[in-house]
Motif scaffolding. Sequence first.
Motif, PDB file in Angstrom:
ATOM      1  N   ALA A 286       0.855  -1.181   0.000  1.00 32.94           N
ATOM      2  CA  ALA A 286       0.000   0.000   0.000  1.00 32.94           C
ATOM      3  C   ALA A 286       0.893   1.233   0.000  1.00 32.94           C
ATOM      4  N   ALA A 287       0.615   2.143  -0.912  1.00 33.88           N
ATOM      5  CA  ALA A 287       1.384   3.381  -1.011  1.00 33.88           C
ATOM      6  C   ALA A 287       0.438   4.539  -1.239  1.00 33.88           C
ATOM      7  N   SER A 288       0.751   5.665  -0.625  1.00 32.54           N
ATOM      8  CA  SER A 288      -0.024   6.868  -0.905  1.00 32.54           C
ATOM      9  C   SER A 288       0.951   7.926  -1.410  1.00 32.54           C
ATOM     10  N   THR A 289       0.510   8.671  -2.403  1.00 32.03           N
ATOM     11  CA  THR A 289       1.382   9.662  -3.025  1.00 32.03           C
ATOM     12  C   THR A 289       0.728  11.023  -2.969  1.00 32.03           C
ATOM     13  N   ARG A 290       1.525  11.992  -2.610  1.00 28.30           N
ATOM     14  CA  ARG A 290       1.055  13.374  -2.554  1.00 28.30           C
ATOM     15  C   ARG A 290       1.869  14.202  -3.543  1.00 28.30           C
ATOM     16  N   ARG A 291       1.177  14.915  -4.416  1.00 31.20           N
ATOM     17  CA  ARG A 291       1.822  15.781  -5.414  1.00 31.20           C
ATOM     18  C   ARG A 291       2.190  17.106  -4.764  1.00 31.20           C
ATOM     19  N   HIS A 292       3.272  17.711  -5.244  1.00 27.63           N
ATOM     20  CA  HIS A 292       3.719  19.011  -4.744  1.00 27.63           C
ATOM     21  C   HIS A 292       4.663  19.640  -5.760  1.00 27.63           C
ATOM     22  N   PRO A 293       5.000  20.905  -5.589  1.00 29.77           N
ATOM     23  CA  PRO A 293       5.971  21.524  -6.494  1.00 29.77           C
ATOM     24  C   PRO A 293       7.302  20.767  -6.412  1.00 29.77           C
ATOM     25  N   PRO A 294       8.137  20.851  -7.434  1.00 38.08           N
ATOM     26  CA  PRO A 294       9.430  20.150  -7.406  1.00 38.08           C
ATOM     27  C   PRO A 294      10.240  20.513  -6.162  1.00 38.08           C
ATOM     28  N   LEU A 295      10.802  19.490  -5.539  1.00 38.91           N
ATOM     29  CA  LEU A 295      11.650  19.669  -4.360  1.00 38.91           C
ATOM     30  C   LEU A 295      13.049  19.184  -4.724  1.00 38.91           C
ATOM     31  N   PHE A 296      14.032  20.040  -4.566  1.00 36.33           N
ATOM     32  CA  PHE A 296      15.390  19.680  -4.951  1.00 36.33           C
ATOM     33  C   PHE A 296      16.295  19.399  -3.775  1.00 36.33           C
ATOM     34  N   THR A 297      15.918  19.884  -2.605  1.00 38.14           N
ATOM     35  CA  THR A 297      16.753  19.718  -1.420  1.00 38.14           C
ATOM     36  C   THR A 297      15.885  19.339  -0.230  1.00 38.14           C
ATOM     37  N   VAL A 298      16.543  18.873   0.831  1.00 41.78           N
ATOM     38  CA  VAL A 298      15.832  18.578   2.072  1.00 41.78           C
ATOM     39  C   VAL A 298      15.166  19.848   2.585  1.00 41.78           C
TER      40      VAL A 298
ATOM     41  N   SER B  57      11.897  20.357   0.987  1.00 40.56           N
ATOM     42  CA  SER B  57      10.859  19.414   1.399  1.00 40.56           C
ATOM     43  C   SER B  57      10.365  19.655   2.816  1.00 40.56           C
ATOM     44  N   GLN B  58      11.150  20.332   3.626  1.00 38.44           N
ATOM     45  CA  GLN B  58      10.733  20.549   5.012  1.00 38.44           C
ATOM     46  C   GLN B  58       9.517  21.460   5.115  1.00 38.44           C
ATOM     47  N   ALA B  59       9.188  22.145   4.056  1.00 40.14           N
ATOM     48  CA  ALA B  59       7.977  22.967   4.044  1.00 40.14           C
ATOM     49  C   ALA B  59       6.721  22.099   4.127  1.00 40.14           C
ATOM     50  N   LEU B  60       6.848  20.815   3.812  1.00 45.48           N
ATOM     51  CA  LEU B  60       5.696  19.907   3.845  1.00 45.48           C
ATOM     52  C   LEU B  60       5.498  19.230   5.200  1.00 45.48           C
TER      53      LEU B  60
ATOM     54  N   VAL C 269       6.453   4.696   8.985  1.00 44.94           N
ATOM     55  CA  VAL C 269       6.204   5.090   7.600  1.00 44.94           C
ATOM     56  C   VAL C 269       7.441   5.802   7.064  1.00 44.94           C
ATOM     57  N   ILE C 270       7.818   5.453   5.844  1.00 41.67           N
ATOM     58  CA  ILE C 270       8.960   6.075   5.168  1.00 41.67           C
ATOM     59  C   ILE C 270       8.437   6.814   3.938  1.00 41.67           C
ATOM     60  N   ASN C 271       8.968   8.015   3.708  1.00 42.27           N
ATOM     61  CA  ASN C 271       8.559   8.852   2.583  1.00 42.27           C
ATOM     62  C   ASN C 271       9.728   9.058   1.625  1.00 42.27           C
ATOM     63  N   ALA C 272       9.456   8.886   0.335  1.00 42.46           N
ATOM     64  CA  ALA C 272      10.494   9.062  -0.679  1.00 42.46           C
ATOM     65  C   ALA C 272       9.854   9.511  -1.983  1.00 42.46           C
ATOM     66  N   HIS C 273      10.656  10.116  -2.832  1.00 47.91           N
ATOM     67  CA  HIS C 273      10.160  10.526  -4.149  1.00 47.91           C
ATOM     68  C   HIS C 273       9.894   9.291  -5.011  1.00 47.91           C
ATOM     69  N   PRO C 274       8.779   9.276  -5.737  1.00 44.81           N
ATOM     70  CA  PRO C 274       8.455   8.141  -6.618  1.00 44.81           C
ATOM     71  C   PRO C 274       9.038   8.336  -8.026  1.00 44.81           C
ATOM     72  N   LEU C 275      10.371   8.459  -8.104  1.00 40.29           N
ATOM     73  CA  LEU C 275      11.124   8.645  -9.343  1.00 40.29           C
ATOM     74  C   LEU C 275      11.001  10.059  -9.904  1.00 40.29           C
TER      75      LEU C 275
ATOM     76  N   ASN D  11      10.753  14.353  -8.363  1.00 38.18           N
ATOM     77  CA  ASN D  11      10.762  15.186  -7.165  1.00 38.18           C
ATOM     78  C   ASN D  11       9.517  16.073  -7.080  1.00 38.18           C
ATOM     79  N   GLU D  12       8.498  15.729  -7.858  1.00 44.15           N
ATOM     80  CA  GLU D  12       7.236  16.466  -7.835  1.00 44.15           C
ATOM     81  C   GLU D  12       6.154  15.728  -7.046  1.00 44.15           C
ATOM     82  N   ALA D  13       6.574  14.724  -6.277  1.00 47.67           N
ATOM     83  CA  ALA D  13       5.635  13.958  -5.456  1.00 47.67           C
ATOM     84  C   ALA D  13       6.413  13.271  -4.341  1.00 47.67           C
ATOM     85  N   THR D  14       5.677  12.883  -3.304  1.00 46.47           N
ATOM     86  CA  THR D  14       6.245  12.104  -2.212  1.00 46.47           C
ATOM     87  C   THR D  14       5.336  10.903  -1.990  1.00 46.47           C
ATOM     88  N   THR D  15       5.939   9.724  -1.946  1.00 46.12           N
ATOM     89  CA  THR D  15       5.192   8.484  -1.726  1.00 46.12           C
ATOM     90  C   THR D  15       5.523   7.948  -0.343  1.00 46.12           C
ATOM     91  N   SER D  16       4.491   7.555   0.379  1.00 46.23           N
ATOM     92  CA  SER D  16       4.618   7.027   1.733  1.00 46.23           C
ATOM     93  C   SER D  16       4.301   5.534   1.727  1.00 46.23           C
TER      94      SER D  16
END
Length: 165
Positions: free
Chosen positions: A18-30, A33-36, A128-134, A136-141
């Motif tokens: 099971a994975a959930s993905t949240r779309r967001h503006p491109p994130l290039f650095t930690v 991403s901390q804004a999320l 839960v671990i969060n990572a980009h799904p290939l 950087n415009e989304a985060t998958t948990s």
Amino acid sequence: MPKTEAELMSFLADLGIAASTRRHPPLFTVADSQALRGEIAGGHTKNLFLKDKKDNFFLVTVGEDAVVDLKQIHHEIGAAGRVSFGRPEMLMELLGVVPGAVTVFGLVNDTAGRVKVVLDRALMEHAVINAHPLTNEATTSIASADLIKFVEATGHDAAILKVSA
């Protein structure tokens, strides 16, 4: 051709993950991403694509705030001497991603098994671990146990080591 985000999601679904993905503006650095924080629960990842002097490649996935001693990490990960960052061309060739989108999910593209993956023990303590799904415009948990299942399904060993300070 590297796999797409949709192909990654299909791969996870086929494994029963099971994975959930949240779309967001491109994130290039930690820092980007901390804004999320507060919107996406769980451990957020920072990924280091490294190589040693014998052209062995490593993907080291740690928590976003982890401190990693690049002058000493070779001892922990089994590298042949000190490591440096892998070139963007090799990142694309092996993991199918560009700098700024490095992710543990890139292992789905390493069908030859050239990259050794190291998951930091402190990161894996999160449920839960969060990572980009290939991209950087989304985060998958996904659940941390499912991350290990994913890594192993790609033909890699999920080495869980203490690599952060």
